[in-house]
Design an enzyme around this catalytic site. Sequence first.
Site, PDB file in Angstrom:
ATOM      1  N   CYS A  97      48.212  46.402  93.767  1.00  8.90           N
ATOM      2  CA  CYS A  97      47.238  45.928  94.837  1.00  8.90           C
ATOM      3  C   CYS A  97      47.065  47.053  96.082  1.00  8.90           C
ATOM      4  O   CYS A  97      46.080  46.995  96.571  1.00  8.90           O
ATOM      5  CB  CYS A  97      48.080  44.743  95.302  1.00  8.90           C
ATOM      6  SG  CYS A  97      47.974  43.448  94.082  1.00  8.90           S
ATOM      7  N   THR A  98      48.292  47.924  96.230  1.00 12.44           N
ATOM      8  CA  THR A  98      48.371  48.808  97.358  1.00 12.44           C
ATOM      9  C   THR A  98      47.243  49.711  96.957  1.00 12.44           C
ATOM     10  O   THR A  98      46.375  50.192  97.741  1.00 12.44           O
ATOM     11  CB  THR A  98      49.753  49.385  97.737  1.00 12.44           C
ATOM     12  OG1 THR A  98      50.480  48.342  97.874  1.00 12.44           O
ATOM     13  CG2 THR A  98      49.721  50.338  98.571  1.00 12.44           C
TER      14      THR A  98
END
Length: 159
Positions: free
Chosen positions: A49-50
Amino acid sequence: MAIPVGTKAPDFTLKSKQASGLVDVKLSNNFGKKNTVLLFFPAAFTGVCTQELCDITAGLNAYSSLNAEVIGISVDTPFAQEAWAQKEKIGITLASDLNKEVTKKYDVLFPMLAGVGDTAARAAFVIDKNGVVQYSEQTPSPKELPSFNKVKETLAKVK
């Protein structure tokens, strides 16, 4: 299975934590003005996600030039999203779907991610200025990213 292309996008109002405090993020605010890219993602402070949202932030001008706003949606609290965005310098609007209502409306609920509970699946939608879904993709697993080339191709067609 994510809602299909041609569907009227379900409108929503979600909370986002900004410097000024909690603000409403409403999809229909873009109707008639600009296209919207919705990125559903499982959880803040996780590796994939990052990577996804930092990559999107780095290439945000490409979306702006295609007359699109990018909104990231997860089931995290707006406060966790804000802390994550500050830590990772994420520059898109993050909206909290804590109650999983929007995730369910878009049919992208991922059950029991890593045994911790239901989250949003990783998914991308392009919604045109009229509120119609022009692109819909849910990845086969949370570890896979959507096709951002296809997202941009779709935006170029509906610009």
